[in-house]
Design an enzyme around this catalytic site. Structure first.
Site, mmCIF file in Angstrom:
data_model
loop_
_atom_site.group_PDB
_atom_site.id
_atom_site.type_symbol
_atom_site.label_atom_id
_atom_site.label_comp_id
_atom_site.label_asym_id
_atom_site.label_seq_id
_atom_site.Cartn_x
_atom_site.Cartn_y
_atom_site.Cartn_z
ATOM 1 N N GLU A 49 25.817 49.782 34.536
ATOM 2 C CA GLU A 49 25.830 48.410 35.027
ATOM 3 C C GLU A 49 24.977 48.378 36.288
ATOM 4 O O GLU A 49 25.282 49.062 37.266
ATOM 5 C CB GLU A 49 27.248 47.943 35.356
ATOM 6 C CG GLU A 49 28.020 47.411 34.181
ATOM 7 C CD GLU A 49 29.353 46.826 34.602
ATOM 8 O OE1 GLU A 49 29.476 46.374 35.753
ATOM 9 O OE2 GLU A 49 30.275 46.837 33.784
ATOM 10 N N ASP A 60 32.910 39.704 44.211
ATOM 11 C CA ASP A 60 32.761 41.038 44.772
ATOM 12 C C ASP A 60 33.528 41.191 46.074
ATOM 13 O O ASP A 60 33.497 40.317 46.944
ATOM 14 C CB ASP A 60 31.286 41.351 45.014
ATOM 15 C CG ASP A 60 30.473 41.323 43.731
ATOM 16 O OD1 ASP A 60 30.969 41.853 42.726
ATOM 17 O OD2 ASP A 60 29.364 40.763 43.736
ATOM 18 N N TYR A 175 34.802 42.819 28.883
ATOM 19 C CA TYR A 175 35.103 43.453 30.170
ATOM 20 C C TYR A 175 36.421 42.863 30.664
ATOM 21 O O TYR A 175 36.483 41.699 31.036
ATOM 22 C CB TYR A 175 33.969 43.158 31.153
ATOM 23 C CG TYR A 175 34.011 43.880 32.481
ATOM 24 C CD1 TYR A 175 35.162 43.919 33.266
ATOM 25 C CD2 TYR A 175 32.875 44.497 32.978
ATOM 26 C CE1 TYR A 175 35.186 44.565 34.483
ATOM 27 C CE2 TYR A 175 32.870 45.151 34.203
ATOM 28 C CZ TYR A 175 34.038 45.182 34.954
ATOM 29 O OH TYR A 175 34.047 45.821 36.174
#
Length: 263
Positions: A49, A60, A175
């Site tokens: 990734e 994030d 994911y």
């Protein structure tokens, strides 16, 4: 068959789980980033990734935010990010590369041009965290038409009513975000994740890979034992941010990959 599909077919044949490593393109600088990325397959990474630096990330945590800031301070760009993928492809034509980031840099470039450039650089899939399924016409469907997988995130708050929508047009793998919140915070627990992975797999034949909150080889092994693989990002990025050598970073990555492959 895409590189991602081929990789999972290979792993299934070998009875192994997938280890996915996230690194931020251009962190701590371009040359070091290239060296790290080129070393990942040899350290046991099955899928790379590659983070696309962006000024305003929203999924994030601090660790990856700081990595993005370091990359941007070093004048990292979308073009240079694609150059890193292109450099890996000079020596490795099999390890899948998934570009992970946000839609704004792609929108600014222009979707059609970006997709052609990404494909030419050897990108295999996209994870664009701020594009929901309702916006599939923007990028997801054009990407798949171009031959790129579009990988979607499912989370602990993705209930059974929402899940089919999330899985629509998803390809490559799903994911699963193991914790609520941002990256690099809470630790993933297999006892909590296992039932969620099973629930998702009851709705799709795609592999389910678990990320967020996996920091050690033991955790990677535990999560891989109840999923199709594990993603580690912040723990690797922390080593890079601390100024560890490329060899030391890759040794840590190998320990994670070994743990995952025991799962």
């Amino acid at each position: 068959m895409s590189r991602i599909d081929a990789k999972f077919a290979q792993l299934n044949a070998e009875g192994r789980k997938a280890f996915v490593a996230y690194v931020m393109a251009g962190d701590p600088n371009y040359d070091t980033s290239v060296d790290i990325v080129r070393g990942l397959p040899g350290a046991g990474v099955d899928i790379i990734e590659l983070g696309l630096p962006f000024t305003d990330p929203m999924a994030d945590g601090t660790t990856i935010q700081l990595a993005g800031q370091r990359a941007l301070a070093g004048h990292m760009t979308l073009d240079k990010t694609l150059d890193i993928a292109r450099t890996l492809r000079e020596t490795d034509d099999t390890t899948p590369i998934v570009l992970m980031g946000y839609y704004n840099p792609i929108y600014s470039r222009g979707v059609d041009l970006f997709l052609q450039q990404a494909q030419d650089a050897g990108i295999d899939g996209l994870i664009i965290v701020d594009l929901p399924p309702e916006e599939d016409d923007e990028l997801c469907l054009p990407a798949q038409k171009q031959g790129l997988n579009f990988i979607r995130l499912a989370t602990p708050t993705t209930d059974d009513k929402r899940l089919p929508k999330v899985l629509t047009n998803t390809s490559g793998f799903v994911y699963y975000v193991s914790v609520t919140g941002i990256t690099g915070t809470a630790e993933a627990q297999a006892t909590d994740v296992g039932p969620e992975v099973a629930r998702i797999k009851s709705h799709t034949n795609l592999p389910v890979i678990v990320g967020f909150g996996i920091k050690t080889p033991e955790a990677a092994q535990s999560i891989a034992s109840i999923a199709d693989g594990a993603v580690v990002g912040s723990a690797i990025v922390e080593k890079i941010g601390a100024g560890q050598s490329v060899d030391d970073v890759l040794a840590f990555v190998k320990s994670l990959a070994d743990g995952c492959h025991r799962g």
